[in-house]
Design an enzyme around this catalytic site. Structure first.
Site, PDB file in Angstrom:
ATOM      1  N   HIS A 312       0.809  -1.212   0.000  1.00  0.00           N
ATOM      2  CA  HIS A 312       0.000   0.000   0.000  1.00  0.00           C
ATOM      3  C   HIS A 312       0.844   1.265   0.000  1.00  0.00           C
ATOM      4  O   HIS A 312       0.378   2.304  -0.481  1.00  0.00           O
ATOM      5  CB  HIS A 312      -0.941   0.007   1.211  1.00  0.00           C
ATOM      6  CG  HIS A 312      -2.163  -0.813   1.014  1.00  0.00           C
ATOM      7  ND1 HIS A 312      -2.188  -2.180   1.211  1.00  0.00           N
ATOM      8  CD2 HIS A 312      -3.431  -0.483   0.623  1.00  0.00           C
ATOM      9  CE1 HIS A 312      -3.391  -2.638   0.954  1.00  0.00           C
ATOM     10  NE2 HIS A 312      -4.177  -1.639   0.595  1.00  0.00           N
ATOM     11  N   GLY A 313       2.030   1.211   0.529  1.00  0.00           N
ATOM     12  CA  GLY A 313       2.845   2.417   0.539  1.00  0.00           C
ATOM     13  C   GLY A 313       4.182   2.197   1.209  1.00  0.00           C
ATOM     14  O   GLY A 313       4.315   1.350   2.105  1.00  0.00           O
TER      15      GLY A 313
END
Length: 460
Positions: A312-313
């Site tokens: 996700h990041g």
């Protein structure tokens, strides 16, 4: 090109009309050119990266299928290294440098959708390597599979056995597809422009000042963020599925009432379904799944959720968010082993289980939404403050909270209307008309305030 821009509202009708006016053999070139135009519109250099990744994975899959020994292994490693290398370079270079204690002065612009189409190419090559699927020998159809514009930027992550046959099959225009596709578009735009974008300023205001926020404000903002991210991401998915349906193509369902889940395991069967199934098939099961005892099963689950957070990041907040969900899953497994007896099933039991699951998911959203780990810890540490001032806070916030509450009531009504009966009675007609009016007003207000909020998952 984003779904909520004027460019897309001109682009898609033109593609739709051309698609159904052309013979079948000319449709795939049209959709491929439209998909590349859709992506190149954002940044030509990112489009070249997409085309390059597509070409490498296509050639390597042919090599994996047609060669043996070292050549086959080389093709597989190349097909894995090129997309993962690009993903690591653009998304994780600074993150890994910070782990090593180095300072990376170069900050690269993340190509939109790179995490999604990378996983799509990886699943294709790995399935060919395992002998599950035959390689697609037509580069045009394979390129369209990778870059099909409705789902290119934020999914759902499609599998080759589901999407490729649909792209090859001759499609006929259907009034039922027009009805259900239009209904998905209506629902998606309502979720994004009316609910998610209306909630965004309320959430941003609290998370921008974690040191001054009070407990009731933090709790309310976090609950609203859970609704915002659901409406934002599932809204994108609805628009993507609706646009594809209008072109005669079915994309997989990516959300299935996740906040009605009774356990965390059930939540992940309903939330971002395509990503959950991808990690299950290509990470969890190859690691051994649940076949090697409870301890190994728990270790595999934690590895999957930490990787999911990192997907996700490139930030510790996402890793912690994934780790919290991993702990939830492990706790559920250990609880089932220690306390196999279950509560009697019933309406109140189900309601309490849903409330518990929603509370656990909402708690984890703090790490997902906070800018830094320090901000997340500050917000959690301040959760107990200011509750004596709750009546005054409610009175001050009532004017701002009333529109979102009304929109959520509308959304619950909208989700219950089946698409084939949307125009059969006055109540449904009024609901559709009201939603269209709300979407129009939301879009107009967003444009008047210098543009709409980008979809949250564009950053991933």
């Amino acid at each position: 090109m984003s779904f909520q821009t004027l460019e897309f509202l001109l682009f898609f009708p033109a593609v739709f009309l051309l698609h159904w006016s052309l013979p079948h053999r000319f449709r795939w070139p049209l959709l491929l050119l439209a998909s590349w135009l859709f992506y190149f519109w954002w940044a030509p250099w990112a489009g070249l990266l997409l085309v390059g990744t597509t070409l490498v994975s296509w050639l390597c899959a042919l090599g994996v299928h047609g060669q043996r020994g070292r050549v086959r292994r080389f093709c597989l490693l190349t097909a894995l290294a090129v997309p993962l290398g690009c993903l690591a370079l653009f998304k994780y270079a600074g993150f890994f440098a910070s782990i090593a204690g180095a300072q990376l002065s170069l900050r690269l612009i993340l190509p939109v959708g790179i995490s999604f189409y990378t996983f799509q190419t990886l699943s294709y090559v790995l399935d060919v390597y395992r002998g599950k699927n035959e390689p697609e020998r037509h580069f045009g159809y394979y390129a369209l599979f990778v870059s099909f514009f409705p789902q290119l930027v934020a999914g759902p992550i499609e599998r080759p056995e589901h999407l490729l046959p649909q792209l090859r099959r001759e499609r006929r225009f259907s009034v039922r597809d027009l009805s259900s596709g239009g209904w998905l578009l209506l629902t998606g735009y309502f979720k994004k422009l009316v609910v998610a974008d209306l909630l965004a300023p309320l959430v941003d205001r609290v998370y921008a000042g974690p040191g001054t926020a009070l407990g009731p404000q933090i709790a309310a903002a976090t609950v609203l963020f859970g609704i915002q991210i659901y409406c934002d991401f599932s809204g994108y998915t609805d628009i993507a599925r609706g646009a594809a349906k209008l072109l005669g193509i079915d994309l997989i369902e990516n959300f299935h009432a996740p906040y009605s889940a009774r356990t965390i395991r059930d939540f992940w069967r309903r939330w971002h379904i395509s990503l959950t199934s991808w990690f299950t098939d290509y990470v969890y099961i190859p690691l051994g799944g649940s076949r090697r005892g409870t301890a190994r099963r728990c270790l595999n689950i934690m590895a999957v959720f930490l990787l999911s957070g990192l997907w996700h990041g490139a930030d510790w907040t996402f890793v912690l968010w994934g780790g919290v969900h991993g702990l939830y899953q492990i706790g559920g497994i250990l609880y089932e082993r220690c306390c196999p007896a279950r509560l009697p099933d019933g309406r109140w039991t189900a309601a309490l289980q849903r409330l518990r699951t929603f509370a656990l998911v909402t708690f984890a959203w703090v790490f997902f939404r906070a800018e830094t780990v320090a901000d997340a810890l500050t917000l959690l540490s301040r959760l107990g403050t200011g509750w004596t001032a709750l009546p005054a806070l409610l009175g001050a916030a009532a004017p701002a909270l009333l529109p979102p509450l009304l929109m959520l009531v509308c959304l619950s009504r909208l989700d219950r209307l089946p698409p084939r009966t949307q125009g059969r009675d006055a109540a449904r007609v009024m609901t559709v008309f009201s939603c269209l009016l709300a979407i129009g007003l939301g879009w107009w207000i967003s444009l008047a305030s210098s543009g709409t909020n980008a979809f949250i998952y564009f950053q991933f």
